[in-house]
Design a protein around this motif. Structure first.
Motif, PDB file in Angstrom:
ATOM      1  N   ARG A   1      17.402  24.573 -35.679  1.00 50.18           N
ATOM      2  CA  ARG A   1      16.166  23.703 -36.277  1.00 50.18           C
ATOM      3  C   ARG A   1      15.535  22.647 -35.459  1.00 50.18           C
ATOM      4  O   ARG A   1      14.835  21.883 -34.938  1.00 50.18           O
ATOM      5  N   GLU A   2      16.529  21.848 -34.749  1.00 48.16           N
ATOM      6  CA  GLU A   2      16.309  21.318 -33.357  1.00 48.16           C
ATOM      7  C   GLU A   2      15.744  22.164 -32.525  1.00 48.16           C
ATOM      8  O   GLU A   2      14.813  21.489 -32.509  1.00 48.16           O
ATOM      9  N   GLU A   3      15.799  22.661 -32.183  1.00 49.40           N
ATOM     10  CA  GLU A   3      14.894  23.876 -31.083  1.00 49.40           C
ATOM     11  C   GLU A   3      13.682  24.289 -31.315  1.00 49.40           C
ATOM     12  O   GLU A   3      12.260  23.755 -30.586  1.00 49.40           O
ATOM     13  N   MET A   4      13.916  24.068 -33.018  1.00 52.05           N
ATOM     14  CA  MET A   4      11.966  24.500 -33.402  1.00 52.05           C
ATOM     15  C   MET A   4      11.379  23.080 -33.703  1.00 52.05           C
ATOM     16  O   MET A   4      10.142  23.066 -32.901  1.00 52.05           O
ATOM     17  N   SER A   5      11.805  22.061 -33.540  1.00 53.78           N
ATOM     18  CA  SER A   5      11.179  21.050 -34.195  1.00 53.78           C
ATOM     19  C   SER A   5      11.142  20.184 -32.195  1.00 53.78           C
ATOM     20  O   SER A   5      10.188  19.838 -32.736  1.00 53.78           O
ATOM     21  N   ALA A   6      11.590  20.966 -31.917  1.00 54.04           N
ATOM     22  CA  ALA A   6      11.174  20.076 -30.300  1.00 54.04           C
ATOM     23  C   ALA A   6      10.413  20.530 -29.872  1.00 54.04           C
ATOM     24  O   ALA A   6       9.452  19.690 -29.225  1.00 54.04           O
ATOM     25  N   ASP A   7       9.266  21.317 -30.682  1.00 57.26           N
ATOM     26  CA  ASP A   7       7.876  21.803 -30.091  1.00 57.26           C
ATOM     27  C   ASP A   7       7.022  21.773 -31.517  1.00 57.26           C
ATOM     28  O   ASP A   7       7.451  22.918 -31.940  1.00 57.26           O
ATOM     29  N   LEU A   8       5.717  20.957 -30.937  1.00 52.68           N
ATOM     30  CA  LEU A   8       4.734  20.300 -32.548  1.00 52.68           C
ATOM     31  C   LEU A   8       4.398  21.799 -32.967  1.00 52.68           C
ATOM     32  O   LEU A   8       4.001  22.141 -33.839  1.00 52.68           O
ATOM     33  N   ARG A   9       3.814  23.261 -31.854  1.00 53.40           N
ATOM     34  CA  ARG A   9       3.371  24.357 -32.311  1.00 53.40           C
ATOM     35  C   ARG A   9       4.253  24.482 -33.105  1.00 53.40           C
ATOM     36  O   ARG A   9       4.038  25.773 -33.693  1.00 53.40           O
ATOM     37  N   ASN A  10       6.076  24.645 -33.484  1.00 57.31           N
ATOM     38  CA  ASN A  10       6.522  25.501 -34.222  1.00 57.31           C
ATOM     39  C   ASN A  10       7.345  23.636 -35.002  1.00 57.31           C
ATOM     40  O   ASN A  10       7.572  24.798 -36.101  1.00 57.31           O
ATOM     41  N   LYS A  11       7.218  22.998 -34.815  1.00 59.47           N
ATOM     42  CA  LYS A  11       7.353  21.891 -35.901  1.00 59.47           C
ATOM     43  C   LYS A  11       7.302  22.035 -37.427  1.00 59.47           C
ATOM     44  O   LYS A  11       8.086  21.919 -37.988  1.00 59.47           O
TER      45      LYS A  11
ATOM     46  N   LYS B   1       5.925  24.044 -38.503  1.00 60.21           N
ATOM     47  CA  LYS B   1       6.347  25.112 -39.426  1.00 60.21           C
ATOM     48  C   LYS B   1       8.384  25.165 -40.216  1.00 60.21           C
ATOM     49  O   LYS B   1       8.217  25.264 -41.411  1.00 60.21           O
ATOM     50  N   VAL B   2       8.851  24.120 -39.680  1.00 61.20           N
ATOM     51  CA  VAL B   2       9.969  23.653 -40.103  1.00 61.20           C
ATOM     52  C   VAL B   2       9.969  23.070 -41.396  1.00 61.20           C
ATOM     53  O   VAL B   2      10.071  23.092 -42.279  1.00 61.20           O
ATOM     54  N   LEU B   3       9.029  21.969 -41.707  1.00 57.21           N
ATOM     55  CA  LEU B   3       8.345  21.314 -42.133  1.00 57.21           C
ATOM     56  C   LEU B   3       7.990  21.912 -43.755  1.00 57.21           C
ATOM     57  O   LEU B   3       8.175  21.709 -44.640  1.00 57.21           O
ATOM     58  N   LEU B   4       7.119  22.797 -43.505  1.00 58.85           N
ATOM     59  CA  LEU B   4       6.506  23.407 -44.347  1.00 58.85           C
ATOM     60  C   LEU B   4       7.155  24.520 -45.134  1.00 58.85           C
ATOM     61  O   LEU B   4       7.542  24.489 -46.269  1.00 58.85           O
ATOM     62  N   ALA B   5       8.278  24.762 -44.378  1.00 54.84           N
ATOM     63  CA  ALA B   5       9.801  25.693 -44.728  1.00 54.84           C
ATOM     64  C   ALA B   5      10.031  24.885 -46.141  1.00 54.84           C
ATOM     65  O   ALA B   5      10.666  24.997 -47.197  1.00 54.84           O
ATOM     66  N   ASP B   6      10.549  23.343 -45.606  1.00 55.45           N
ATOM     67  CA  ASP B   6      11.001  22.920 -46.240  1.00 55.45           C
ATOM     68  C   ASP B   6      10.547  21.938 -47.360  1.00 55.45           C
ATOM     69  O   ASP B   6      10.829  21.916 -48.869  1.00 55.45           O
ATOM     70  N   ALA B   7       9.438  22.167 -47.323  1.00 54.71           N
ATOM     71  CA  ALA B   7       8.231  21.677 -48.152  1.00 54.71           C
ATOM     72  C   ALA B   7       8.718  22.470 -49.694  1.00 54.71           C
ATOM     73  O   ALA B   7       8.641  22.708 -51.092  1.00 54.71           O
ATOM     74  N   ILE B   8       8.575  24.029 -49.126  1.00 57.68           N
ATOM     75  CA  ILE B   8       8.644  24.839 -50.253  1.00 57.68           C
ATOM     76  C   ILE B   8       9.455  25.700 -50.730  1.00 57.68           C
ATOM     77  O   ILE B   8       9.462  25.654 -51.845  1.00 57.68           O
ATOM     78  N   ALA B   9      10.319  25.787 -49.722  1.00 55.04           N
ATOM     79  CA  ALA B   9      12.015  25.401 -50.297  1.00 55.04           C
ATOM     80  C   ALA B   9      12.378  24.779 -51.236  1.00 55.04           C
ATOM     81  O   ALA B   9      13.078  24.977 -51.784  1.00 55.04           O
ATOM     82  N   GLY B  10      12.204  23.790 -51.303  1.00 55.30           N
ATOM     83  CA  GLY B  10      12.734  22.591 -51.885  1.00 55.30           C
ATOM     84  C   GLY B  10      11.779  22.190 -52.888  1.00 55.30           C
ATOM     85  O   GLY B  10      11.875  21.447 -53.537  1.00 55.30           O
ATOM     86  N   GLY B  11      10.727  23.130 -53.127  1.00 56.31           N
ATOM     87  CA  GLY B  11      10.584  22.807 -54.575  1.00 56.31           C
ATOM     88  C   GLY B  11       8.712  22.066 -54.595  1.00 56.31           C
ATOM     89  O   GLY B  11       8.260  21.531 -56.031  1.00 56.31           O
ATOM     90  N   LYS B  12       8.513  20.869 -53.670  1.00 57.60           N
ATOM     91  CA  LYS B  12       7.628  19.748 -53.162  1.00 57.60           C
ATOM     92  C   LYS B  12       6.683  21.397 -53.212  1.00 57.60           C
ATOM     93  O   LYS B  12       5.117  20.298 -53.498  1.00 57.60           O
ATOM     94  N   LEU B  13       6.990  22.130 -52.658  1.00 54.47           N
ATOM     95  CA  LEU B  13       5.233  22.736 -52.741  1.00 54.47           C
ATOM     96  C   LEU B  13       5.479  23.982 -54.075  1.00 54.47           C
ATOM     97  O   LEU B  13       6.217  24.879 -53.113  1.00 54.47           O
TER      98      LEU B  13
END
Length: 644
Positions: A605-615, A617-629
């Motif tokens: 997660r840390e490596e993915m979030s270090a670059d906005l081009r990937n971050k 995707k991490v945030l969107l995955a959180d929102a979908i997996a967490g039921g917010k979307l």
């Protein structure tokens, strides 16, 4: 077809209006140049007039009546001209009759592109050239579009698409591209005919009309050919001024054309600089009959005055007159260092690439590559050379330029034209080596090609090359583009069937229009919002800083930012990714789209979030997996989600 005919009628009236505006300066020119240049100036004026109309709330709902007034006056001007001095058309006979035939075939191929629906090949047309005018029409006014930075580009030509869309949809808008080519061909034909003779006029028109990039672009909503014709004519009129310094009319004509060039694309500013510098050098160092020192400054100031409204608009909206460029110096609203860096990197991928492009010795590779390696000068994947070959400018204009340089018969007109071309190529080499960015240089080079074929020794060899290139270009564009467009263009295949096969977002857009009819959609990895009738937002980092990805920690932060902007739905396009890629499979797993969600954690997660081009995707995955979307619809290569 009605939309195309309406655009042709509008353009005819605009031509008459242009005649009224420029009659004093056009008098000594060839009749074909008078008509062509007047038509372009008339359209440019109406495109510029649309800006103040559109800035008024609701102005685009009644503004067509204002724009039509000069058009109607233009018809009156044309009627008087026809009554007083009827045009005398001479159709060439014998082998020369092949010139209008070949040019007509090129224009027909472009017409098919106008009549066919734009697909992903016509990328920028759908992404913003047509999408932004449609958005403004829906709103009834020209407004700041924060997430499409292209909407802040000078829009003199794109503004005409507003009216084309109003009366004829995308076909009415794209028809303006074809009209500009016809008017430009008239102008080139007249300039070459007046200087080198009738046959040179036909050669010049043939060379330009059958350049692969011109044939293709003339059937799209890209503005590069229209803009290039303005800039190219500005170069040619400046060359005439260098040749005849006492004829101030050429300074004014050059300034008007360059003004519309700078008012329709930032690259027009480069041409203003190149022209001003060349004319100034002649004024300072010519041994006899120098241009007046004031003339280059007159050209620059008048050109900038014509284009100025667009740059003032940018300052008001963004704080940067050439937004989003030169962010490090000028700044800009809703932009940051990350956006500026990735944008510059993308621009630098064209041509011989970032590393080689910094080596001055690579300029020969870059210039000649426009003919033999066109894949590197147009999307997609320019660094691999896999772009479309019909983005090429061809060998003939390049050969013509070199031929004049070593002919020993170069005069001021040719010298000034080639000097501007040379300075322009240097700027192009340093900034971004896209072939369509220098279509303007094909304009003077086509005229010089016509002159070289007729006037220089061994010109017949260049003429033979022009014939071969014309035949190859027409075959190439027809094979790769037009043959597929024929069926939808002439009704043998429905527009819906054609777009469903060629635009991945077309079918999903129908569902999105229904699902989000009272909301707003965030688009991820999808830029073809032209197909939407509901409000939308380009949500990827690099388009705007409004969402604030750099400040987010998790999916809750992302959802909160989306809600703040009034977004109710999220559309995720996976069509640009390979499902076999392990990185993509891991992302799908993190989103819970292929089974139970396995979120990004720890070092991953840390490596993915270090670059906005990937971050994101991490945030969107959180929102979908967490039921917010929650998933609303699953398409073949994409998903539609709704906010909780």
């Amino acid at each position: 077809m009605f939309g195309v005919l309406a655009t042709l009628l509008f353009s005819a009236g605009a031509t008459g209006f242009g005649v009224a505006l420029l009659r004093r300066w056009l008098e000594p020119l060839d009749p074909a140049t008078r008509l062509g240049a007047a038509g372009m100036a008339g359209l440019g004026t109406l495109g510029l007039l649309t800006l103040p109309i559109g800035l008024i709330p609701g102005g685009l709902r009644w503004g067509v009546a204002v724009v039509l007034l000069p058009v109607l006056y233009g018809f009156y001007v044309l009627f008087r001209l026809y009554r007083d001095d009827r045009p005398r058309l001479t159709v060439p006979k014998g082998p020369a009759a092949l010139f209008p035939l070949a040019i007509s075939v090129a224009l027909f191929l472009s017409l098919v592109g106008v009549l066919a629906p734009s697909d992903t090949l016509d990328w920028d047309s759908l992404a913003y050239h047509l999408a932004v005018p449609k958005m403004w029409l829906q709103a009834g006014q020209i407004h700041f579009v924060s997430y499409i930075h292209h909407s802040n580009f000078p829009f003199t030509i794109d503004n005409l698409y507003i009216w084309g869309l109003w009366w004829g949809g995308q076909h009415g808008a794209k028809a303006f591209s074809l009209v500009f080519v016809v008017l430009g061909l008239l102008s080139l034909f007249g300039i070459a005919r007046q200087r080198y003779g009738p046959l040179a006029g036909w050669w010049a028109a043939l060379v330009f009309a059958t350049i692969p990039a011109v044939v293709w672009l003339a059937g799209t909503a890209y503005i590069d050919v229209s803009n290039g014709l303005f800039a190219g004519l500005g170069i040619l009129f400046a060359a005439r001024l260098v040749e005849q310094p006492k004829e101030n009319r050429f300074a004014w004509l050059s300034a008007v054309c360059l003004g519309f060039a700078a008012g329709s694309k930032y690259t027009g500013l480069q041409t203003v600089v190149a022209v001003g510098l060349v004319v100034l050098l002649y004024a300072l160092f010519a041994k006899t009959d120098r241009p007046k020192i004031v003339q280059p400054f007159l050209i620059g100031l008048v050109a900038l005055a014509i284009a100025l409204p667009w740059y003032v608009k940018n300052v008001v909206n963004t704080g940067n007159p050439v937004y989003p460029f030169f962010y490090g110096v000028l700044g800009g609203r809703n932009w940051d260092e990350f956006s500026a860096r990735i944008y510059t990197e993308e621009q630098k991928t064209f041509g011989v690439g970032i590393q080689q492009g910094s080596d001055p010795l690579q300029i020969g590779h870059a210039v000649l590559g426009l003919a033999y390696q066109p894949g590197r000068y147009i999307n997609p994947n320019p660094t691999q050379g896999t772009g479309f070959p019909f983005g090429a400018l061809g060998i003939v204009i390049l050969a013509a330029g070199f031929y004049w340089c070593f002919s020993g018969r170069i005069r001021r007109f040719e010298g000034a034209s080639l000097a501007v071309v040379g300075f322009s190529l240097l700027m192009w080499f340093v900034l971004s080596q896209q072939s369509r960015y220098i279509v303007a240089l094909a304009v003077p080079l086509s005229v010089l090609a016509g002159g070289a074929i007729v006037k220089l020794k061994l010109g017949q060899a260049l003429g033979g090359a022009a014939v071969l290139q014309a035949a190859f270009s027409l075959w190439l564009v027809n094979t790769l583009v037009t043959s597929a467009q024929m069926r939808p263009a002439f009704g043998a295949e429905s527009r819906e069937e054609y777009l469903a096969q060629r635009v991945g977002f077309f079918e999903p857009s129908k569902v999105v229009n229904i699902a989000a009819q009272n909301g707003k959609v965030a688009l991820y990895d999808e830029v073809f919002g032209f197909f939407l009738d509901v409000p939308y937002f380009w949500a990827n980092p690099g388009h705007t800083t409004e969402l604030g990805y750099d400040r987010m920690e998790n999916g809750n932060d992302l959802v909160a930012a989306l809600e703040r902007l009034g977004i109710t739905h999220v559309y995720l396009n996976l069509g640009i990714y390979s499902r076999e890629d392990p990185v993509v499979q891991r992302w799908l797993s993190a989103m819970g789209l292929t089974g139970p969600a396995v979120p990004y954690e720890g070092r991953e997660r840390e490596e993915m979030s270090a670059d906005l081009r990937n971050k994101w995707k991490v945030l969107l995955a959180d929102a979908i997996a967490g039921g917010k979307l929650h998933r609303v619809e699953t398409f073949r290569k994409s998903f539609l989600f709704a906010l909780e």
